[in-house]
Design a protein around this motif. Sequence first.
Motif, mmCIF file in Angstrom:
data_model
loop_
_atom_site.group_PDB
_atom_site.id
_atom_site.type_symbol
_atom_site.label_atom_id
_atom_site.label_comp_id
_atom_site.label_asym_id
_atom_site.label_seq_id
_atom_site.Cartn_x
_atom_site.Cartn_y
_atom_site.Cartn_z
ATOM 1 N N ASP A 14 -35.176 -90.423 -33.433
ATOM 2 C CA ASP A 14 -34.413 -89.808 -34.524
ATOM 3 C C ASP A 14 -34.912 -88.404 -34.847
ATOM 4 O OD1 ASP A 14 -32.433 -91.648 -35.102
ATOM 5 O OD2 ASP A 14 -33.661 -92.769 -36.525
ATOM 6 N N LEU A 93 -32.431 -97.327 -35.112
ATOM 7 C CA LEU A 93 -32.053 -95.921 -35.234
ATOM 8 C C LEU A 93 -31.278 -95.650 -36.517
ATOM 9 C CD1 LEU A 93 -30.944 -95.112 -31.591
ATOM 10 C CD2 LEU A 93 -32.949 -94.233 -32.766
ATOM 11 N N LYS A 96 -29.507 -90.937 -34.869
ATOM 12 C CA LYS A 96 -28.908 -90.808 -33.537
ATOM 13 C C LYS A 96 -28.151 -92.064 -33.106
ATOM 14 C CE LYS A 96 -31.276 -86.949 -32.421
ATOM 15 N NZ LYS A 96 -32.244 -86.309 -31.666
#
Length: 162
Positions: A14, A93, A96
């Motif tokens: 990320d 996540l 992303k």
Amino acid sequence: MKDWELAYIAGLTDGEAHVGIQRDASPKRKTPAYVLRFEIGMTDREPLDFINSLLPNAKLVKVNTKGRRLAYYRLRLVHQEALTLLKEILPYLQAKKKQVELCIKLDELRQSYSPSRIHIGKAKFQPMPPEFTQQAEQIYWQMRSLHLNKKPRNKQAVERLI
């Protein structure tokens, strides 16, 4: 891998990683090639060494720079190795997540259109059908629209992003 290791890699993904699709549409190809890429670049080597110890197929490279800049290290995964890792870290996540989902969607599309491995009476490499190329282009341009810090290369690219 353990949950905390996956969460650690997801956090670095990320914050520091590039998750994307690279398109190779050179004239010598019958069908454009779409390559999934996962890359983390940092000036500190220890976190990348730790990730490299967890991922046997990762490639760690030192990149020397000119002038006063520090050298940095780059850890890269492509194709199936990248996809396997991205599927494992997807639940952890935040930033992303959409990019990883597009990579998984492209791979599922490729799997659905790929010819069987048995090549009886056919050339070894068959071009993908036009339907695959159209759908893959849509996924590629969705991914490009998520990379907001990149400048489009030409006017057609600007129109596709809008």
